[in-house]
Design a protein around this motif. Structure first.
Motif, PDB file in Angstrom:
ATOM      1  N   PRO A   1       0.795  -1.242   0.000  1.00  0.00           N
ATOM      2  CA  PRO A   1       0.000   0.000   0.000  1.00  0.00           C
ATOM      3  C   PRO A   1       0.824   1.287   0.000  1.00  0.00           C
ATOM      4  CG  PRO A   1       0.125  -0.874   2.221  1.00  0.00           C
ATOM      5  CD  PRO A   1       0.850  -1.855   1.352  1.00  0.00           C
ATOM      6  N   PHE A   2       2.160   1.182  -0.054  1.00  0.00           N
ATOM      7  CA  PHE A   2       3.005   2.373  -0.084  1.00  0.00           C
ATOM      8  C   PHE A   2       3.044   2.963  -1.490  1.00  0.00           C
ATOM      9  CE2 PHE A   2       4.582  -0.183   3.440  1.00  0.00           C
ATOM     10  CZ  PHE A   2       4.671   0.755   4.452  1.00  0.00           C
ATOM     11  N   TRP A   3       3.304   4.250  -1.600  1.00  0.00           N
ATOM     12  CA  TRP A   3       3.472   4.905  -2.898  1.00  0.00           C
ATOM     13  C   TRP A   3       4.369   6.123  -2.719  1.00  0.00           C
ATOM     14  CZ3 TRP A   3       1.196   9.891  -3.707  1.00  0.00           C
ATOM     15  CH2 TRP A   3       0.353  10.331  -2.668  1.00  0.00           C
ATOM     16  N   LEU A   4       5.055   6.502  -3.787  1.00  0.00           N
ATOM     17  CA  LEU A   4       6.036   7.585  -3.730  1.00  0.00           C
ATOM     18  C   LEU A   4       5.425   8.899  -4.204  1.00  0.00           C
ATOM     19  CD1 LEU A   4       9.211   5.787  -5.098  1.00  0.00           C
ATOM     20  CD2 LEU A   4       8.864   6.617  -2.765  1.00  0.00           C
ATOM     21  N   SER A   5       5.364   9.854  -3.329  1.00  0.00           N
ATOM     22  CA  SER A   5       4.844  11.180  -3.678  1.00  0.00           C
ATOM     23  C   SER A   5       5.789  11.854  -4.664  1.00  0.00           C
ATOM     24  CB  SER A   5       4.710  12.041  -2.421  1.00  0.00           C
ATOM     25  OG  SER A   5       4.300  13.343  -2.740  1.00  0.00           O
ATOM     26  N   GLY A   6       5.226  12.450  -5.714  1.00  0.00           N
ATOM     27  CA  GLY A   6       6.024  13.128  -6.722  1.00  0.00           C
ATOM     28  C   GLY A   6       6.495  12.216  -7.839  1.00  0.00           C
TER      29      GLY A   6
ATOM     30  N   GLN B   1       4.686   8.957  -8.254  1.00  0.00           N
ATOM     31  CA  GLN B   1       3.526   8.146  -8.589  1.00  0.00           C
ATOM     32  C   GLN B   1       2.251   8.942  -8.315  1.00  0.00           C
ATOM     33  OE1 GLN B   1       4.557   4.838  -5.863  1.00  0.00           O
ATOM     34  NE2 GLN B   1       4.469   3.534  -7.670  1.00  0.00           N
ATOM     35  N   GLN B   2       1.165   8.520  -8.950  1.00  0.00           N
ATOM     36  CA  GLN B   2      -0.135   9.119  -8.666  1.00  0.00           C
ATOM     37  C   GLN B   2      -0.615   8.643  -7.290  1.00  0.00           C
ATOM     38  OE1 GLN B   2      -1.773  11.341 -10.368  1.00  0.00           O
ATOM     39  NE2 GLN B   2      -0.497  11.402 -12.189  1.00  0.00           N
ATOM     40  N   PRO B   3      -1.434   9.471  -6.585  1.00  0.00           N
ATOM     41  CA  PRO B   3      -1.911   9.075  -5.249  1.00  0.00           C
ATOM     42  C   PRO B   3      -2.685   7.766  -5.236  1.00  0.00           C
ATOM     43  CG  PRO B   3      -2.267  11.410  -5.620  1.00  0.00           C
ATOM     44  CD  PRO B   3      -1.814  10.842  -6.926  1.00  0.00           C
ATOM     45  N   ASN B   4      -3.295   7.376  -6.376  1.00  0.00           N
ATOM     46  CA  ASN B   4      -4.089   6.160  -6.362  1.00  0.00           C
ATOM     47  C   ASN B   4      -3.243   4.888  -6.505  1.00  0.00           C
ATOM     48  OD1 ASN B   4      -3.466   6.577  -9.128  1.00  0.00           O
ATOM     49  ND2 ASN B   4      -5.221   5.348  -9.734  1.00  0.00           N
ATOM     50  N   CYS B   5      -1.915   5.034  -6.535  1.00  0.00           N
ATOM     51  CA  CYS B   5      -1.042   3.859  -6.576  1.00  0.00           C
ATOM     52  C   CYS B   5      -0.959   3.172  -5.217  1.00  0.00           C
ATOM     53  CB  CYS B   5       0.364   4.257  -7.017  1.00  0.00           C
ATOM     54  SG  CYS B   5       0.457   4.784  -8.751  1.00  0.00           S
ATOM     55  N   GLY B   6      -1.365   3.862  -4.160  1.00  0.00           N
ATOM     56  CA  GLY B   6      -1.346   3.287  -2.820  1.00  0.00           C
ATOM     57  C   GLY B   6      -2.379   3.969  -1.956  1.00  0.00           C
ATOM     58  N   LEU B   7      -2.393   3.656  -0.678  1.00  0.00           N
ATOM     59  CA  LEU B   7      -3.364   4.246   0.239  1.00  0.00           C
ATOM     60  C   LEU B   7      -2.826   5.559   0.806  1.00  0.00           C
ATOM     61  CD1 LEU B   7      -4.471   1.018   2.162  1.00  0.00           C
ATOM     62  CD2 LEU B   7      -5.430   2.022   0.078  1.00  0.00           C
TER      63      LEU B   7
END
Length: 637
Positions: free
Chosen positions: A44-49, A51-57
């Motif tokens: 559920p992790f995602w990288l700000s800047g 990836q898009q916010p919907n790539c994770g929670l």
């Protein structure tokens, strides 16, 4: 009959397949997981800047920092930043630390790390160590604890070893600031190595297995605040479905329609009549009164048709009921554009109901704040029923979690409760600061909703009033919820901004006690929580007021913070409105408490600010300077 109708009809049928395949996929499919340094970043992790916010929670947002030898993912929790050393996706845990590099000098923690907000929890496998900082007296401390020297320190610090509880501390440590942090393991020796190794956090997130098995990528749908499976064709709720069969049915339907001109003619004619009725309906509902004033123009909000909301709630099906209140029942709805919403159906369309309906629409359509519930639209006043449509907030109300249906889950930790208090105060401070100011008039835990990340959304503005800038009060018949109504407002019918402060004081007591504002099962003197709180605080009986589970799980710093919030609540609950702080001052104090400040400023008799006399907060100091003749509450509410 216009031949364009037939053309339009065929185009609509033949475009279904294309729309299915062309649905946007914001999070790009990638068989190779994203990385930050040597750490794989997956749901559920995602990288700000990156990836898009919907790539994770949302709570799992990471920032990849390059301020050390290797890029390091950083997680923000309650305004603090932590560096992630490893992520263990198999058992949903990760290792993090406050140190950004292995060669950092003096990696001393500045804040307690005892528990954090959902969906993150400290692993039970961690040990705990403690530090003593900023000690005003160093007598005997050097003999008992390891003295820490560092050129960057402006204060004394000591390493105390493994922390087993307040009982292991003595009188020599009372002048120090206690900081307790977890470590993976404890062994006597170099404390810095233990800190650099970090500790373990566990997380909770929707299961991603089925989506991955079907060839999809797990993600998050912001419109419904729920899990989604991102597939090559479009997004699905749980896994990538076989859409080839669906496309065959669509193609067969188009072929069959072409073979039956009579059916096409009939459907085309019905479509034409339907569009015409929609146009007439929209035209009639866009006028709010006989003088032709457009409601959406006046309130700057969208107008929904009654039929559209009937469809969204499956004819207001009882299975979709989210809750009910003094003015209406709230249903969960699905709009035609895919958004999940909360649909509030008012009970009565009488003069009082119309007034509350217009009042809420007028106020909410003009407000924009991250902690206020967003209004998506409403029906016309001339509609069959009065209905309001809000953003859907999935985690219920604060009341549900404190003493309602979800109280048994025990989700709300102390940091979460303090965050709820701060965000609620921030929303009220915004209302009081707009031009003209707005008095909410019904501040209570049932009107404080929690989103997927347990952030606050204050709602229910049916009783709110616009407050003239040149007025000190507004004379109006007292309205509100028993247990929260300002006694001064109840006595003299004069509504002021301090009325919201009193109600917020009750909310603060609920947050520390987990008790409802009114409970007839309690002793007569304690039926009103406000009366009970004032008596307990004045008599130094905080142990009898605070939630025992919350108190027992809090360390010394946590208990100190709870005590300070109790003192602040006591100040808000003064019967004399002039004795209460403004909501802006309340917000400032709460933020100072969250930052761990041990000296909070209190109001001086001859000064309007909270910036005069220091109080060293402790259980013995509760209500020490705030007791006054006006603290006896009015019980005639």
């Amino acid at each position: 009959m216009d031949p364009n109708i037939f053309i339009l009809f065929f185009l609509l049928l033949s475009s279904v397949e294309r729309r299915e395949a062309a649905a946007p996929t914001l999070c790009i499919q990638d068989t190779n997981p994203d990385r930050c340094g040597n750490i794989s970043i997956q749901y559920p992790f995602w990288l700000s800047g990156q990836q898009q916010p919907n790539c994770g929670l949302p709570p799992f947002e990471l920032t990849c920092r390059n301020d050390s030898h290797n890029p390091v993912p950083v997680l923000k929790l309650l305004d603090f930043y932590f560096y992630i050393n490893q992520i263990f996706y198999d058992n949903q845990s990760f290792q993090l630390t406050t140190s950004k590099s292995a060669d950092e000098e003096c990696p001393i923690p500045y804040n307690n790390i005892t528990s954090y907000t959902f969906p993150f929890t400290l692993s039970s496998s961690n040990k705990r160590v403690f530090f003593l900082q900023n000690c005003s007296s160093s007598k005997n401390l050097s003999r008992l604890y390891q003295n820490i020297t560092c050129p960057s320190f402006r204060w004394t610090a000591y390493f105390g070893g493994e922390y087993k509880g307040p009982g292991q501390l003595n009188s020599d440590t009372r002048s120090c600031r206690l900081v307790v942090v977890p470590v993976l393991e404890y062994s006597k020796g170099n404390y810095s190595e233990r800190l650099k190794a970090g500790w373990l956090f566990n997380w909770t997130a929707p299961n991603c297995t089925e989506c991955l098995k079907s060839g999809g990528r797990c993600g998050y749908d912001e419109s419904t605040a729920s899990f989604m499976c991102i597939c090559k064709d479009r997004n699905h709720k749980s896994s990538c479905k076989n859409t080839k069969i669906a496309r065959k049915f669509i193609i067969a339907g188009v072929t069959a329609s072409a073979a039956f001109p009579a059916l096409v003619f009939a459907l085309g004619f019905l479509y034409y009549k339907h569009k015409k009725r929609q146009k007439l309906s929209a035209s009639s509902e866009s006028f709010d009164s006989e003088d032709g004033t457009k409601m959406d123009g006046h309130f700057q909000t969208h107008i929904f048709s009654y039929n559209e909301l009937m469809e969204a709630t499956e004819c207001f099906n009882s299975s979709r009921v989210l809750g009910d209140g003094g003015f209406g029942i709230v249903y969960k709805g699905e709009l035609r554009d895919g958004r999940t919403v909360a649909v509030k159906r008012l009970y009565n369309k009488n003069c009082k109901g119309v007034e509350q309906f217009i009042n809420e629409v007028e106020i909410l359509s003009l407000l924009r704040h991250q902690n206020l519930l967003s209004l998506y639209g409403c029906t016309s006043r001339r509609s069959h029923e009065l209905i309001l449509v809000y953003e859907f907030v999935p985690n219920g109300t604060v009341a549900d979690h404190l003493h309602g249906d979800r109280a048994g889950e025990r989700i709300l930790t102390w940091p979460m409760r303090l965050s709820i208090a701060i965000e609620t105060a921030d929303a009220l401070a915004y209302l009081h600061a707009v031009d003209p100011p707005i008095i909410h008039r019904d501040v209570k835990t049932n009107n404080i909703l929690l989103d997927h990340s347990f952030h606050v959304k204050v709602g229910d503005f049916g009783l709110s009033r616009l407050f003239p800038l040149d007025a000190t009060h507004v004379s109006t018949t007292p309205q509100g919820t028993p247990g929260y109504v300002d006694p001064e407002y109840h006595q003299n019918f004069q509504l002021t901004e301090k009325s919201d402060v009193y109600s917020f004081g009750v909310v603060l007591v609920e947050l520390i006690s987990s008790k409802p504002a009114i409970d007839i099962s309690r002793q007569r003197s304690d039926i009103k929580l406000a009366s009970m709180a004032i008596a307990k605080i004045q008599n130094h009986e905080l142990d009898d007021l605070v939630d025992q589970d919350l108190w027992s799980k809090s360390d010394e710093m946590g208990k100190r913070m709870i005590t300070m919030v109790a003192e602040l609540a006591f100040r808000c609950l003064q019967s004399d409105g002039d004795m209460r702080p403004t909501i802006k001052e309340v917000l400032e104090v709460l933020r100072a408490i969250e930052k761990g400040k041990s000296d909070i400023w209190t109001k001086d008799d001859d000064d309007d600010g909270l910036m005069k006399n220091k109080i060293d907060f402790s259980p013995d100091s509760v209500a020490g300077k705030w007791v006054s003749e006006s603290t006896t509450p009015n019980t005639s509410e």
